[in-house]
Each structure stands twice: as C-alpha cells, then as structure tokens.
Design a protein around this motif. Sequence first.
Motif, mmCIF file in Angstrom:
data_model
loop_
_atom_site.group_PDB
_atom_site.id
_atom_site.type_symbol
_atom_site.label_atom_id
_atom_site.label_comp_id
_atom_site.label_asym_id
_atom_site.label_seq_id
_atom_site.Cartn_x
_atom_site.Cartn_y
_atom_site.Cartn_z
ATOM 1 N N LEU A 19 0.840 -1.198 0.000
ATOM 2 C CA LEU A 19 0.000 0.000 0.000
ATOM 3 C C LEU A 19 0.873 1.244 0.000
ATOM 4 C CD1 LEU A 19 -2.589 -0.997 2.764
ATOM 5 C CD2 LEU A 19 -2.996 -0.959 0.291
ATOM 6 N N THR A 20 0.608 2.150 -0.932
ATOM 7 C CA THR A 20 1.262 3.458 -0.902
ATOM 8 C C THR A 20 0.312 4.532 -0.398
ATOM 9 O OG1 THR A 20 0.655 3.850 -3.212
ATOM 10 C CG2 THR A 20 2.828 2.881 -2.795
ATOM 11 N N GLU A 21 -0.985 4.242 -0.410
ATOM 12 C CA GLU A 21 -1.991 5.158 0.108
ATOM 13 C C GLU A 21 -2.868 4.396 1.101
ATOM 14 O OE1 GLU A 21 -4.201 6.930 -3.023
ATOM 15 O OE2 GLU A 21 -2.455 7.850 -3.972
ATOM 16 N N ALA A 28 7.672 6.707 -2.927
ATOM 17 C CA ALA A 28 8.931 6.220 -3.489
ATOM 18 C C ALA A 28 9.534 5.124 -2.611
ATOM 19 C CB ALA A 28 9.917 7.379 -3.635
ATOM 20 N N ALA A 29 9.425 5.285 -1.301
ATOM 21 C CA ALA A 29 9.978 4.284 -0.390
ATOM 22 C C ALA A 29 9.292 2.940 -0.560
ATOM 23 C CB ALA A 29 9.849 4.772 1.056
ATOM 24 N N VAL A 30 7.960 2.956 -0.612
ATOM 25 C CA VAL A 30 7.219 1.697 -0.713
ATOM 26 C C VAL A 30 7.377 1.072 -2.096
ATOM 27 C CG1 VAL A 30 4.919 0.670 -0.671
ATOM 28 C CG2 VAL A 30 5.581 2.301 1.094
ATOM 29 N N HIS A 35 -2.139 -14.254 1.921
ATOM 30 C CA HIS A 35 -0.914 -13.488 1.733
ATOM 31 C C HIS A 35 0.057 -13.816 2.863
ATOM 32 C CE1 HIS A 35 -3.960 -11.161 -0.491
ATOM 33 N NE2 HIS A 35 -2.968 -10.739 -1.254
ATOM 34 N N ASP A 36 1.328 -13.502 2.626
ATOM 35 C CA ASP A 36 2.355 -13.715 3.652
ATOM 36 C C ASP A 36 2.753 -12.429 4.357
ATOM 37 O OD1 ASP A 36 2.901 -16.609 3.192
ATOM 38 O OD2 ASP A 36 3.486 -15.878 1.197
ATOM 39 N N LEU A 37 2.865 -11.346 3.595
ATOM 40 C CA LEU A 37 3.338 -10.085 4.157
ATOM 41 C C LEU A 37 2.579 -8.914 3.550
ATOM 42 C CD1 LEU A 37 7.224 -10.609 3.989
ATOM 43 C CD2 LEU A 37 5.796 -10.763 6.038
ATOM 44 N N LEU A 38 2.502 -7.844 4.340
ATOM 45 C CA LEU A 38 1.955 -6.568 3.869
ATOM 46 C C LEU A 38 3.053 -5.520 3.986
ATOM 47 C CD1 LEU A 38 -0.382 -4.717 2.967
ATOM 48 C CD2 LEU A 38 -0.959 -4.442 5.398
ATOM 49 N N LEU A 39 3.288 -4.791 2.916
ATOM 50 C CA LEU A 39 4.288 -3.722 2.862
ATOM 51 C C LEU A 39 3.577 -2.376 2.868
ATOM 52 C CD1 LEU A 39 7.204 -2.606 2.219
ATOM 53 C CD2 LEU A 39 6.624 -2.958 -0.202
ATOM 54 N N MET A 40 3.971 -1.482 3.798
ATOM 55 C CA MET A 40 3.350 -0.156 3.924
ATOM 56 C C MET A 40 4.401 0.840 4.415
ATOM 57 S SD MET A 40 -0.258 -0.928 5.935
ATOM 58 C CE MET A 40 0.521 -1.514 7.447
ATOM 59 N N PRO A 41 4.087 2.133 4.393
ATOM 60 C CA PRO A 41 4.974 3.089 5.057
ATOM 61 C C PRO A 41 5.042 2.815 6.557
ATOM 62 C CG PRO A 41 3.417 4.221 3.600
ATOM 63 C CD PRO A 41 2.957 2.800 3.714
ATOM 64 N N SER A 42 6.175 3.125 7.161
ATOM 65 C CA SER A 42 6.283 3.046 8.622
ATOM 66 C C SER A 42 5.662 4.262 9.282
ATOM 67 C CB SER A 42 7.756 2.943 9.038
ATOM 68 O OG SER A 42 8.346 1.778 8.522
ATOM 69 N N LEU A 43 5.686 5.368 8.602
ATOM 70 C CA LEU A 43 5.179 6.639 9.111
ATOM 71 C C LEU A 43 4.285 7.240 8.040
ATOM 72 C CD1 LEU A 43 5.369 8.983 11.243
ATOM 73 C CD2 LEU A 43 7.409 9.753 10.042
ATOM 74 N N GLY A 48 18.439 14.049 2.638
ATOM 75 C CA GLY A 48 19.221 13.044 3.343
ATOM 76 C C GLY A 48 18.569 12.466 4.578
ATOM 77 N N LEU A 49 17.286 12.770 4.812
ATOM 78 C CA LEU A 49 16.582 12.232 5.970
ATOM 79 C C LEU A 49 16.056 10.843 5.665
ATOM 80 C CD1 LEU A 49 14.616 15.474 6.814
ATOM 81 C CD2 LEU A 49 16.428 14.479 8.224
ATOM 82 N N PRO A 50 16.182 9.906 6.613
ATOM 83 C CA PRO A 50 15.726 8.543 6.351
ATOM 84 C C PRO A 50 14.210 8.412 6.344
ATOM 85 C CG PRO A 50 16.678 8.721 8.553
ATOM 86 C CD PRO A 50 16.843 10.053 7.907
ATOM 87 N N VAL A 51 13.730 7.464 5.563
ATOM 88 C CA VAL A 51 12.306 7.125 5.495
ATOM 89 C C VAL A 51 12.211 5.605 5.515
ATOM 90 C CG1 VAL A 51 10.200 7.198 4.105
ATOM 91 C CG2 VAL A 51 11.713 9.194 4.194
ATOM 92 N N GLY A 52 11.462 5.062 6.467
ATOM 93 C CA GLY A 52 11.347 3.618 6.594
ATOM 94 C C GLY A 52 10.108 3.068 5.934
ATOM 95 N N VAL A 53 10.158 1.789 5.634
ATOM 96 C CA VAL A 53 8.979 1.037 5.211
ATOM 97 C C VAL A 53 8.789 -0.107 6.203
ATOM 98 C CG1 VAL A 53 9.277 1.601 2.776
ATOM 99 C CG2 VAL A 53 10.287 -0.501 3.681
ATOM 100 N N GLN A 54 7.541 -0.522 6.390
ATOM 101 C CA GLN A 54 7.307 -1.626 7.321
ATOM 102 C C GLN A 54 6.713 -2.828 6.594
ATOM 103 O OE1 GLN A 54 4.243 -1.468 10.359
ATOM 104 N NE2 GLN A 54 3.084 0.102 9.252
#
Length: 474
Positions: free
Chosen positions: A260-262, A276-278, A377-385, A435-441
């Motif tokens: 999910l990106t949104e 972009a991160a996801v 499904h096995d995993l869900l990918l989303m933004p961390s924040l 240069g600030l980090p952005v995580g995905v979960q």
Amino acid sequence: MHDLLKLDALGQAWAVRKGEVSPRELAEAAIARIEACDGTINAVVHRRFERALAEAGETDPEAPFAGVPTLLKDLGWAMAGEPYRAGSRTLDGIFAERDGYAVTKLRRAGFTILGRTNTPEFGTAITTEPVTSGPTRNPYDPRYSSGGSSGGSAAAVAAGMVAVASASDGGGSIRIPASMCGLVGLKPGRGRVSSGPSGGEPWAGFSAAGLLCRTVRDSAATLDVIAGTMPGDPYGAPAWRRPLAEEVGADPGRLRIGFLTEHPGGGLPSDPDLVAAVTGAAGLLEALGHDVEPGGPAALAEDGFATHFGTIVAAHVAADLEDIGRWRGRPVELDELETRNRILGAAGRKLDAVGYVTSRDWIDGFRRRMAAWWESHDLLLMPSLGVAPFRLGWLPPDDVSTSRGRTNQAVAFTSPVNATGQPAISLPLHHTAEGLPVGVQLVAAAGREDLLVRVAAQIEEERPFRHAAMRRRL
C-alpha cells in the motif's frame, strides 16, 4: 575505539570475546560518545555511568552480549533502584523497586546498562519533546524530531552512542522512530515479551516491548534474549521452531506480498517520499523473486477504528494516573499533565466499564477481519510513518485539534497493527533529497517474527542499510 562503536551489538560482543576490548573499555567508549554528542541530541535523561562501569567489570564472559553497552527507554523497562519518570513531572522522585523481566534478561545476557533515554510524557506522542527534559533531536538533522515515543533510544542508536537500545510500541513507537532515525525497528507480536512483573496487558495489549537496532541480525538476536512467557502472564505468543538469530540468512521462499502506498481509508495526503519508499521496496522484493501486488486488508478502510483505539488508550492513561497517585501517596491532578495527557486523562476518567468493553469488543472484531487477509498473503508492505519526516514543533502542544489530526495521519499505518497484535518491522530503505531517512514496514501474520527476520535479512543483504548519522561529527 570509536570504530568499535560503529559495530552492531553482535560485532561488539565478538570483539569482547576475542579480547580486542574489555567490557569496561567498551563502556568507557560509549560513555565518551554520549558525553561528546548528547549535548546536541538530548537522548539520555539519566546517566548511571559509575555503576555501569563497576558492573562491566563483573560481566559474565559466557553471556551472549557480554560487555555490550545499552540504554533503557524511560517508559516501562523499570530497573531496580533507578529513577522512573516516563517523561512526566508527576513521577519526580520515584524510583523503581524491581527490575522488569525484560531488564533482568538483558542484564543476564551481559549488557552494560548506561542509563535511560528520553520519552514523551507517558509515551502518548509520536515525537519526543517532553516538558520535563526537552526535545530529543534527530542525529541526521537537529532541527528534526527523532520520532516517538522511543525517540531517545532511536537517536542514541543512530548517533552511535550504543548499538541497541530498548523501546516499546503502543501505536508505532518503535517503527516511527526507526523510520525517522534510519534504524531497524522490530515490533514483536502480542505476548512475545512479558510486561511483568508489574504489568500484564499494557494498553489492552496494544503495546509491545522491543529494541531499536542498526542491523537485522541484532534485532533477531536481542529479541531472542528478551522473548518468552513468564509466570502469571495473561497469554503468550506461539513458540518459534528455532531461535530468531538462526533465521538470518534462511531462505524465506517465494512469498505473496501486498503493498500500500496510500491508506485505504482515504483522507491521508500521499507524500512522494513515502510512495517512493514503498514502491522501491516493492520493486526490490519482486526482484528477489517474491510475488508482489498492490492491495491490503479491506478492514484498514473501516470507520470507527481511531475512535475505539483512542477510547482504550484514554482509559489506560486514566488508570495509569491512579497508579501514579498510589505510588507517590497523593492523587494526580489533571493540571499537572501536559495538554495532550490532560485531555486523555479527563476522557478516560469519564468512561464507564460498558464503553470500555464495547471498544475492546470492536477491536476484537477488527483483529479477526484483518487476520483474514493473511490467509491468502504472507506479508503486507506499507509506510512506517504516514507523513514525511517532520521538524520539532510540528505537533503544537497546545493546539489539540491540529496535533490530533497530524498524529492520526502519522500513525495510520502503524496503530492498526498494534490493535491486531501482529509483528511488524521497519527497515531504512529510502532517504529524502535532504538526506533524511524514510522507513517502510513489513507486517506478518500473528506469531511470524521468524518470517519477518528472514525477509528483512534478505533485503539487508541485497541492499545494505546506510547509517550516515553515526559517522558525522555531532
């Protein structure tokens, strides 16, 4: 010696085991790093350096993390004889009477505990800016927040003070600081780590204790240390078939991954860096051989989640105030609290038992509706924040409406996973133009921290994480 601080915890433990450095020398190096840069960062709110150095000299050389320095979040993670403030002036002068079980396990594993880290009052904010001790600054850019509520621990690890630090996550408080500070943040599943002996179900089971690290292997090995059901716990998580550390490097197989990106519920602005991160992580997972497609649980779009989640949190804040009153021998008055917790405490005190149970029942149903998605499904990918990295002051402390709205956006992808009790991990896979980090979960089904570790290690091997902040002169 500073080069040793750049190692992860397992690397430091190996250096001690080989005789390259003594536990005391390693503790002295970490203390020097804290003293050199914490004036800027403000991550460590209580220092116990002399006692830590004495304890380092008595470390069991057979312990798995013998001599490795660490810091404890000053919320939960009670340590006998040490102050306990939880970011609140209501706890001035309070000292813990005994260790929490997780702290006992860290000490037995050989960690040298140097002190306690900053946290927002009672852990109810996504930024670490308490009135009691001031803001913790992001090592990547001191104008920015380190996240919350484990922001002090995250900043300390990102700045190279220690390789790992303790944390907890009731609505995103491991994954959000991990995203903001470029770390690996593994939120264990419900019942995986005991909250005893003082607690049973923090925030009705929403909150989970864990650690913030720089590497996946540290996340796995340190969770091995603190995991396990203890006598009297209300429940436990299903046992893994082997230690998590042995999952690092194991083949995860070909997985079915949605992304999910949104937010499915709408109303959440879509930030280009989060997208972009996801999408970048989705492309990487596909290149690694997994089946990746857009989509996620329909339950995420349901109305009512924030209301019921908030009801439960308010009730527990109010109950915590009653506990504090008993500890210190006089009731807590609402005007002693920061505005955010004054409102939560007042709302919690007005709740009746029926309202609380109704919200818990709604969350029970939500958890089952969410779990249905993982049957295929096995995993869900989303933004961390749910928002871009933000500056200190972005949550105005006395503008409740603005602060609440921004917080709801920020935790939109994390708090549902606290409600379901599923494990999730945040990985530092993207950086903004500044240069600030952005995580995905990545989120797994209940009990599947092992799968998260396998995939996260696969990702880390393919695209090693950058930890630029700890190499800067702070």
